[in-house]
Design a protein around this motif. Structure first.
Motif, PDB file in Angstrom:
ATOM      1  N   PRO A  82       0.634  -1.360   0.272  1.00 31.62           N
ATOM      2  CA  PRO A  82      -0.400   0.211   0.374  1.00 31.62           C
ATOM      3  C   PRO A  82       0.851   0.741   0.149  1.00 31.62           C
ATOM      4  N   HIS A  83       2.042   1.055   0.946  1.00 38.15           N
ATOM      5  CA  HIS A  83       3.135   2.335   0.762  1.00 38.15           C
ATOM      6  C   HIS A  83       3.256   3.173  -0.913  1.00 38.15           C
ATOM      7  N   ALA A  84       3.812   1.724  -1.757  1.00 39.16           N
ATOM      8  CA  ALA A  84       4.255   0.953  -2.948  1.00 39.16           C
ATOM      9  C   ALA A  84       3.239   2.358  -3.737  1.00 39.16           C
ATOM     10  N   CYS A  85       1.902   1.907  -3.324  1.00 44.44           N
ATOM     11  CA  CYS A  85       0.734   1.805  -3.880  1.00 44.44           C
ATOM     12  C   CYS A  85       0.607   4.254  -4.042  1.00 44.44           C
ATOM     13  N   LYS A  86       0.932   4.463  -2.564  1.00 46.96           N
ATOM     14  CA  LYS A  86       0.679   6.239  -2.782  1.00 46.96           C
ATOM     15  C   LYS A  86       1.841   6.951  -3.453  1.00 46.96           C
ATOM     16  N   THR A  87       2.752   5.995  -2.626  1.00 47.09           N
ATOM     17  CA  THR A  87       4.609   6.548  -3.051  1.00 47.09           C
ATOM     18  C   THR A  87       4.214   6.908  -5.122  1.00 47.09           C
ATOM     19  N   ALA A  88       4.393   5.954  -5.605  1.00 47.12           N
ATOM     20  CA  ALA A  88       3.751   5.576  -6.923  1.00 47.12           C
ATOM     21  C   ALA A  88       2.971   6.975  -7.420  1.00 47.12           C
TER      22      ALA A  88
END
Length: 220
Positions: A82-88
């Motif tokens: 989930p952190h990667a989704c937001k970060t991307a």
């Protein structure tokens, strides 16, 4: 040489930090720029191309691809983290990204429809490992980095799933770019995919410390 997208906003405690494999991907995509642009030049007849990145991480590859390779495309990314989704999404916005970009939190590409992808980008978890972290344990500990690094037996557990599904998700004009390490036995992969009717080409490789990384193009 195109500049590398800025990721100064990224918290790398939970998101894979761009490293030599990421930068190899950017360099070789730049070399493929003419091939890609020519292949998808006639959007009036074939429609606007759809670009999918599996395992977005920081989003640096999709952002680079949008800014310098195929800016007129539609973009979708997936990541279980989930952190990667937001970060991307933040990386895209921080680098003048496209509004035609969305992220789907999912395991690989569950939920995607058949024959929908024109360009596939995949820098997989390729490190061989006997034991992979579980989804449930990652949720409890909020620690997702194993998913970005560990690829199971021969480092190919996740990549094999992707290769087996290329016929399902790729359009006829589709092209996939996938990164391998030497221990993934990419030459054997290339032969197997050629036997399945794919045109396979190694577009480049780089020796990084004790490892040899290469990126291969799969097209029809």
């Amino acid at each position: 040489m195109f500049p590398t997208p800025s990721t100064s906003h990224v918290d790398y405690d939970q998101v894979y930090e761009p490293s030599e494999d990421s930068f190899l991907f950017l360099d070789l995509l730049q070399e493929e720029r003419s091939f890609i642009q020519e292949r998808f030049s006639d959007s009036s007849k074939l429609g606007i191309p759809t670009v999918l990145e599996l395992g977005l991480g920081s989003g640096i590859i999709t952002t680079f691809f949008h800014n310098y390779i195929l800016p007129q495309a539609l973009f979708l990314g997936t990541d279980v983290n989930p952190h990667a989704c937001k970060t991307a999404l933040e990386t895209s916005r921080a680098n003048n990204g496209t509004r035609y970009f969305d992220v789907l939190r999912t395991n690989i590409w569950d939920g995607l429809r058949p024959n929908t992808v024109d360009v596939l980008l995949f820098n997989p978890p390729y490190v061989p490992a006997d034991n992979l972290g579980s989804y449930e344990s990652s949720i409890k500990s909020d620690d997702w980095l194993d998913f970005a690094l560990l690829g199971g037996e021969d480092g190919m557990q996740v990549t094999k799933i992707v290769l087996d599904q290329l016929d399902f998700v790729m359009r006829d004009r589709g092209v996939a770019y996938i990164l391998f390490c030497f221990r993934n036995k990419p030459e054997e992969v290339a032969k197997a995919m050629t036997d399945r009717g794919w045109s396979v080409k190694k577009i480049g490789e780089r020796k990084i410390r004790w490892e040899i990384l290469s990126i291969w193009r799969f097209s029809r």
